[in-house]
Design a protein around this motif. Sequence first.
Motif, short mmCIF file in Angstrom:
data_model
loop_
_atom_site.label_atom_id
_atom_site.label_comp_id
_atom_site.label_asym_id
_atom_site.label_seq_id
_atom_site.Cartn_x
_atom_site.Cartn_y
_atom_site.Cartn_z
N LYS A 7 16.51 -14.10 -6.37
CA LYS A 7 16.00 -14.86 -7.43
C LYS A 7 15.72 -16.62 -6.38
O LYS A 7 15.88 -17.38 -7.64
CB LYS A 7 18.26 -14.97 -7.93
CG LYS A 7 17.36 -14.35 -9.01
CD LYS A 7 19.09 -13.62 -9.59
CE LYS A 7 19.00 -12.15 -11.06
NZ LYS A 7 20.49 -12.00 -11.51
N ASP A 149 15.57 -18.28 -15.30
CA ASP A 149 16.21 -16.88 -14.72
C ASP A 149 15.62 -15.73 -15.00
O ASP A 149 14.46 -15.02 -14.30
CB ASP A 149 17.32 -17.06 -14.32
CG ASP A 149 18.02 -18.08 -13.11
OD1 ASP A 149 17.47 -17.92 -12.50
OD2 ASP A 149 19.21 -18.41 -14.13
N ASN A 465 23.36 -13.13 -15.36
CA ASN A 465 22.57 -12.80 -14.38
C ASN A 465 23.54 -11.95 -13.36
O ASN A 465 22.97 -11.61 -13.00
CB ASN A 465 22.26 -14.51 -13.64
CG ASN A 465 21.46 -14.74 -13.62
OD1 ASN A 465 20.75 -14.86 -13.57
ND2 ASN A 465 21.81 -16.12 -14.34
#
Length: 506
Positions: A7, A149, A465
């Motif tokens: 990430k 993301d 996330n």
Amino acid sequence: MSQKQLKEAFVSNLNGTSLLEISAGLSLPPLCLLCRGLLLILYYLHHGKPVSSRQYSLLLDFLVLVSPLLFSCTVLSPVIFFIPVILAAFCAGIFSKIYSQRKREAGVPFGQIVKEFQKTCLEPECIPAITVFRVYVNVLTSISILAVDFPQYPRRYAKAETYGTGAMDLGVGAFIFGNALVCPEVRQKSHTTQPRFSSLARQVFSVWPLISLGVGRLLSVKSIEYHEHTSEYGVHWNFFFTLALVRLAASLLLAIFPKRKAWLVALAVAVLYQLLLSTTSLKSFILHGSDGRGSRLGFLDANREGLLSLFGYLAIYLASVQVGLWLLQRRSSVRGWLEALGGLALAVLVLSLLLQLCQARTEPVSRRLANLPFCAWVLAHCLLLLGFFVLTDLTLVFTKLLVKGSSVPCCWGVVQPLDSGKKRGMEAVPVGRQDKLSQLCLISAINKNQLLFFLLANVMTGAVNILIDTIHSKAAFTLCILHLYMFFNCLIMYILHARNIVLKFW
């Protein structure tokens, strides 16, 4: 690589997009706002009353004001230049329908309508464009911090690593700009006499929630090993700290120098900082660390981007204070705001030329350095967006004059001139006063609890996330998650606004 490393790599080493694409994206919020306003006026024209359901009002606001932005920064990003054209054509069609129907009923020549429009008096104490600007910066930031993301969010919109103009780079500067527009130095009446350091004292008290949030974010990110982009602000620094210190430093400078000369102080700070970047080893230190290999030894070295970029953000804040003071000059008529639009256009042109000159003579735009080109770019595009919102408001005022009695939340209220009121033995009164229900719009709801909205978005972004593998998500799943995330956040604000709850205790 671990999920955390994947990430981090996903949002690193990016170069931004073109100024033209960002300008096209900036036209979307005003067009969405215009579309919502025209739809409400059209509804009133056909039914003789505003939308009478809170649920329908929230749904309309979300679908028109928020949802198009979600699509435009994900699956529709390849055709981003066509979206403003489509929205503008849709708005033109609605306006044409409203105008043609009123023309059949009233038969008033268009030229006469324009003359009356220019003489129309507006509520002088209210500038809806400022409120809408600040709310939309918050909304766009909330969308981007989660959408970035997901793979459907173009990498060119994310923050650039060193040099470049990403949409999220502009968002950081726009947040500073929006805060300065409503700071105590701007809101303080010019004729009131207060102690020189009174605004500084208020800022010291008002920034402690930002510092607390900064500390809270730091502790939570480190404790759960959440992915973070270290070269953005540093190891321990974050944007909450930047905003708090910029506000304090600006208040100190404006207590020493006349606030009417804030733009000169801003120019001096930005130019001196750029000279240091260009003539000393400061730039090399920010980009490569004290040892030239990206070291993070000691507090200053570990947080060099966040600490030294304060000078650039301070310049943006001070220049924005000047913009706020200029906007709040009393303009009670449409003609006055049309002239103000010309002033905004001239400022955008001058800053755009300065940007081109700076990039040719010094270096490209860099959010990481917060250099002079970055300051010029942020100010030019923020003024462009602000000008779009003023133009939208004036267009809605013109349309409301066609449909007497109609109202649009978060738009200028039309008032009768004082002279005409005296002739009729009356005081000046608002025309088409909005009722309580029509005031329950999403923009007003978010505006009432802006910091809570931003905090909730950050918490929900972290939760998504942690729970979801965002990098490998499909388009349909991404859109579903983003819509649920934004709708839940907006719903909370809407419920608080409906119950007149403001969660502010400082």
